[in-house]
Design a protein around this motif. Structure first.
Motif, PDB file in Angstrom:
ATOM      1  N   LEU A 195       0.844  -1.182   0.000  1.00 37.97           N
ATOM      2  CA  LEU A 195       0.000   0.000   0.000  1.00 37.97           C
ATOM      3  C   LEU A 195       0.886   1.242   0.000  1.00 37.97           C
ATOM      4  N   VAL A 196       0.655   2.115  -0.972  1.00 35.80           N
ATOM      5  CA  VAL A 196       1.350   3.403  -1.003  1.00 35.80           C
ATOM      6  C   VAL A 196       0.394   4.429  -0.388  1.00 35.80           C
ATOM      7  N   ILE A 197       0.873   5.116   0.639  1.00 36.81           N
ATOM      8  CA  ILE A 197       0.019   6.076   1.355  1.00 36.81           C
ATOM      9  C   ILE A 197       0.632   7.465   1.259  1.00 36.81           C
ATOM     10  N   TYR A 198      -0.100   8.397   0.676  1.00 34.70           N
ATOM     11  CA  TYR A 198       0.416   9.768   0.671  1.00 34.70           C
ATOM     12  C   TYR A 198      -0.218  10.553   1.817  1.00 34.70           C
ATOM     13  N   THR A 199       0.516  11.528   2.320  1.00 37.04           N
ATOM     14  CA  THR A 199       0.098  12.194   3.554  1.00 37.04           C
ATOM     15  C   THR A 199      -0.414  13.615   3.326  1.00 37.04           C
ATOM     16  N   VAL A 200      -0.476  14.018   2.072  1.00 39.37           N
ATOM     17  CA  VAL A 200      -1.080  15.313   1.739  1.00 39.37           C
ATOM     18  C   VAL A 200      -1.391  15.284   0.236  1.00 39.37           C
ATOM     19  N   GLN A 201      -2.376  16.020  -0.170  1.00 38.82           N
ATOM     20  CA  GLN A 201      -2.792  16.018  -1.578  1.00 38.82           C
ATOM     21  C   GLN A 201      -1.618  16.323  -2.521  1.00 38.82           C
ATOM     22  N   CYS A 202      -0.694  17.169  -2.048  1.00 40.10           N
ATOM     23  CA  CYS A 202       0.453  17.576  -2.859  1.00 40.10           C
ATOM     24  C   CYS A 202       1.316  16.387  -3.279  1.00 40.10           C
ATOM     25  N   ALA A 203       1.221  15.273  -2.547  1.00 39.35           N
ATOM     26  CA  ALA A 203       2.025  14.090  -2.866  1.00 39.35           C
ATOM     27  C   ALA A 203       1.220  13.047  -3.636  1.00 39.35           C
ATOM     28  N   ALA A 204      -0.034  13.353  -3.950  1.00 38.78           N
ATOM     29  CA  ALA A 204      -0.923  12.358  -4.565  1.00 38.78           C
ATOM     30  C   ALA A 204      -0.443  11.933  -5.954  1.00 38.78           C
ATOM     31  N   PHE A 205       0.014  12.889  -6.753  1.00 40.48           N
ATOM     32  CA  PHE A 205       0.432  12.557  -8.118  1.00 40.48           C
ATOM     33  C   PHE A 205       1.593  11.575  -8.091  1.00 40.48           C
ATOM     34  N   VAL A 252       4.016  -1.362   3.402  1.00 48.01           N
ATOM     35  CA  VAL A 252       3.557   0.007   3.173  1.00 48.01           C
ATOM     36  C   VAL A 252       4.715   0.919   2.797  1.00 48.01           C
ATOM     37  N   LEU A 253       4.475   1.768   1.801  1.00 43.84           N
ATOM     38  CA  LEU A 253       5.368   2.894   1.534  1.00 43.84           C
ATOM     39  C   LEU A 253       4.557   4.163   1.755  1.00 43.84           C
ATOM     40  N   SER A 254       5.040   5.027   2.641  1.00 44.99           N
ATOM     41  CA  SER A 254       4.337   6.270   2.923  1.00 44.99           C
ATOM     42  C   SER A 254       5.134   7.430   2.330  1.00 44.99           C
ATOM     43  N   VAL A 255       4.455   8.244   1.537  1.00 42.66           N
ATOM     44  CA  VAL A 255       5.131   9.322   0.811  1.00 42.66           C
ATOM     45  C   VAL A 255       4.509  10.660   1.176  1.00 42.66           C
ATOM     46  N   GLY A 256       5.348  11.586   1.609  1.00 42.52           N
ATOM     47  CA  GLY A 256       4.861  12.928   1.913  1.00 42.52           C
ATOM     48  C   GLY A 256       5.538  13.956   1.034  1.00 42.52           C
ATOM     49  N   LEU A 257       5.022  15.157   1.053  1.00 42.81           N
ATOM     50  CA  LEU A 257       5.709  16.230   0.334  1.00 42.81           C
ATOM     51  C   LEU A 257       6.865  16.747   1.189  1.00 42.81           C
ATOM     52  N   GLY A 258       6.557  17.031   2.470  1.00 38.83           N
ATOM     53  CA  GLY A 258       7.613  17.530   3.354  1.00 38.83           C
ATOM     54  C   GLY A 258       7.162  18.642   4.275  1.00 38.83           C
ATOM     55  N   CYS A 259       6.059  19.317   3.918  1.00 42.16           N
ATOM     56  CA  CYS A 259       5.594  20.440   4.749  1.00 42.16           C
ATOM     57  C   CYS A 259       4.461  20.065   5.697  1.00 42.16           C
ATOM     58  N   GLU A 260       3.784  18.951   5.440  1.00 44.49           N
ATOM     59  CA  GLU A 260       2.491  18.677   6.075  1.00 44.49           C
ATOM     60  C   GLU A 260       2.608  18.220   7.527  1.00 44.49           C
ATOM     61  N   TYR A 261       1.490  18.337   8.239  1.00 45.53           N
ATOM     62  CA  TYR A 261       1.411  17.871   9.630  1.00 45.53           C
ATOM     63  C   TYR A 261       1.547  16.349   9.712  1.00 45.53           C
ATOM     64  N   THR A 262       0.806  15.623   8.865  1.00 49.21           N
ATOM     65  CA  THR A 262       0.798  14.154   8.941  1.00 49.21           C
ATOM     66  C   THR A 262       2.176  13.618   8.539  1.00 49.21           C
ATOM     67  N   GLN A 263       2.746  12.764   9.361  1.00 52.92           N
ATOM     68  CA  GLN A 263       4.135  12.349   9.183  1.00 52.92           C
ATOM     69  C   GLN A 263       4.267  10.947   8.581  1.00 52.92           C
ATOM     70  N   PRO A 264       4.806  10.837   7.361  1.00 58.54           N
ATOM     71  CA  PRO A 264       4.977   9.531   6.732  1.00 58.54           C
ATOM     72  C   PRO A 264       5.846   8.576   7.566  1.00 58.54           C
ATOM     73  N   ALA A 265       6.869   9.119   8.215  1.00 58.64           N
ATOM     74  CA  ALA A 265       7.775   8.246   8.984  1.00 58.64           C
ATOM     75  C   ALA A 265       7.045   7.625  10.179  1.00 58.64           C
ATOM     76  N   ARG A 266       6.116   8.388  10.775  1.00 58.72           N
ATOM     77  CA  ARG A 266       5.369   7.853  11.918  1.00 58.72           C
ATOM     78  C   ARG A 266       4.436   6.732  11.460  1.00 58.72           C
ATOM     79  N   ILE A 267       3.872   6.893  10.247  1.00 60.22           N
ATOM     80  CA  ILE A 267       3.010   5.839   9.694  1.00 60.22           C
ATOM     81  C   ILE A 267       3.841   4.582   9.459  1.00 60.22           C
ATOM     82  N   ALA A 268       5.016   4.757   8.822  1.00 61.35           N
ATOM     83  CA  ALA A 268       5.886   3.604   8.540  1.00 61.35           C
ATOM     84  C   ALA A 268       6.296   2.903   9.839  1.00 61.35           C
TER      85      ALA A 268
END
Lengths: 406, 106
Positions: free
Chosen positions: A26-36, A78-94
């Motif tokens: 499952l690839v999980i993005y943490t903000v709309q900016c990382a959706a693409f 799981v691979l969690s991908v963020g943009l870098g500015c957002e509150y939700t933290q990909p590393a915490r999900i991983a």
């Protein structure tokens, strides 16, 4: 009749004891900016699916929902991908996913480079994760007692309450009798049925939970002046929410209801459960309960459903990530018109070609085939719609009961 | 002839299993032919008996709403003649398409 529900197939064993019918990355993005970038990573990859959280702001409900999908029995890594500015933290999900015994990775796009370099990096990671789970995940025999099934209805018409939902209700009775679990959501489609629902409670505790959830849902609907009945339902012959509710509730079958769980909470013990997706009191004006069918399906998957049945009289062309969606219609006209998307024609019961019990048996066999690996029609078409809602629900007690001891 | 299915003996409406112009065969609880006062579509409901204004409309043995005006046996039962006990908004919707008419788009 019983043979279908004695069937066994090979599933995927997770470290919490639950068994999956798929082995997905499952690839999980943490903000709309990382959706693409998240979708570009998954594009063309077998057994890789995407969900994501749209907002830059975090929200405890949404994080709970995302984590329940990330640690779902059908998910292996799981691979969690963020943009870098957002509150939700990909590393915490991983990190939370790794604690569940699954391999996981995460990165920020701003650290990896741009679109192309992040996509390349992500593709290399998911290929590695997929190889690992294909080799490392233990295969194990499973049957209906290991299944949790969800049921959602959408695009209901006058046939849904007559046969579409009742066939699923009979199937749920068989699954519960076999030691498995079933979840119905859509508590706002129980409006008008207070006494009917309370009469189904397994005991006083369950009755209390149902009473509280029902009262909250009715209060919510009155407050927002929005009932879970739509123009298509009216056009299909349903006139009031009470009428639609009675038809919708038929999908819960006839076995005692064990209680109420919240979004992100799995049934603490087997049996028939109702899921409450209505925002909680203090924040009721924040977030919607069932803004669309996809949201409800996500909720059911968050409860650990490995397969979800979707009952639609008028027809629908959605699917779901994580757990295959099986489309059931009680309207044979809809079945023929939309045969490319519809899995099961329960309208044959209305035509006198089969009984409800025969329908439940045939549907059970289809569920077993899909659990064994046969793709459902929405799954084969590539439908993976997802929707992560912002809302507030009080934190459920996720450690209630002990499912895996049984 | 098109079948209209009556789910419970207490029901005063039946659900059509196909489109019908002028008559249906009632099956399930109770039976016999019923003359329709107007064409009724698949999935929609027909009144099995006269229902007075304010009286409950019963399907699945539960009250699904009350008659907002008197309804005659054989009449189409829908948004135009019954009201929900909960959802006060839907009574004003388009009776054929079910589309809400109380929201402005301009």
């Amino acid at each position: 009749m019983t043979e279908t529900f004695d069937r066994q197939w090979t599933g995927y064993l997770r470290s919490d004891g639950r068994k999956g019918v798929r082995n997905l990355v499952l690839v999980i993005y943490t903000v709309q900016c990382a959706a693409f970038v998240a979708h570009a990573i998954a594009a063309g990859e077998d057994d890789v699916q995407v969900i994501g959280f749209p907002g830059c702001y975090d929200n405890q409900y949404a994080i709970r929902l995302v984590l329940s999908l990330a640690r779902h029995p059908n998910v292996g890594a799981v691979l969690s991908v963020g943009l870098g500015c957002e509150y939700t933290q990909p590393a915490r999900i991983a990190e939370a996913v790794e604690k569940s015994g699954r391999p996981a990775a995460s990165f920020f796009i701003q650290d990896a480079g741009g679109t192309r370099s992040s996509t390349e990096k992500g593709k290399a990671i998911v290929a590695d994760l997929r190889d690992r789970i294909r080799i490392e995940t233990p295969r194990v025999a499973m049957g209906f007692r290991d299944l949790t099934l969800g049921a959602e209805c959408g695009g209901s018409d006058g046939t849904s309450g007559l046969v579409g939902n009742p066939v699923v209700g009979r199937l749920f009775d068989r699954v519960v009798d076999a030691g498995g679990s079933a979840i119905c959501e859509e508590i706002v489609e129980m409006i008008g049925l207070r006494d009917v629902i309370l009469a189904r409670a397994a005991d006083d505790r369950a009755r209390g939970e149902l009473e509280t959830a029902y009262a909250k849902a009715e209060h919510y609907c009155r407050d927002v002046r929005q009932y879970s009945i739509s123009p298509g339902n009216f056009a299909g012959g349903l006139t009031t929410i009470e009428e639609k509710s009675m038809g919708a509730f038929a999908k819960s079958g006839s076995r005692p209801i064990q209680g109420v769980i919240k979004v992100g909470e799995q049934p603490p013990w087997p049996g028939m459960w109702v899921m409450d997706s209505v925002p909680d009191e203090h924040f009721m004006q924040f977030g919607y309960t069932n803004p669309n069918d996809t949201e409800g399906i996500m909720d059911l998957i968050s409860g650990g459903s490995q397969i979800v049945l979707f009952i639609t009289g008028r027809g629908s062309v959605i699917g779901s990530p994580v757990a295959p969606l099986v489309k059931v219609t009680g309207n044979s006209r809809t079945y023929s018109r939309m045969i490319e998307d519809m899995d099961f024609d329960a309208g044959r019961v209305l035509a006198g070609e089969m009984t409800l019990d025969e329908g439940a048996d045939e549907l059970g066999a289809m569920v077993a085939d899909i659990a064994e690996g046969m793709p459902s029609k929405p799954e084969a078409l590539g439908h993976r719609e997802y929707f992560v809602m912002y809302k507030h629900q009080d934190t459920p007690d996720l450690d209630r009961g002990c499912r895996n001891v049984a | 002839m098109t079948t209209a299915f009556r789910i419970h003996a207490a029901d005063n409406v039946a659900t059509l299993l196909g489109d019908a112009e002028d008559r249906v065969e009632v099956r399930g609880e109770g039976g016999g032919a019923l003359a329709l006062l107007e064409p009724i579509a698949l999935g929609h409901k027909v009144a099995l008996a006269d229902i007075e204004a304010g009286a409950p409309v019963v399907k699945f043995s539960i009250t699904i709403g009350t008659a907002s005006r008197s309804i005659r046996a054989g009449e189409w039962v829908h948004l135009h003649n019954i009201a929900s006990s909960f959802d006060e908004r839907s009574g004003g919707f388009d009776v054929v398409t079910g589309v809400a008419k109380d929201v402005r788009y301009d």
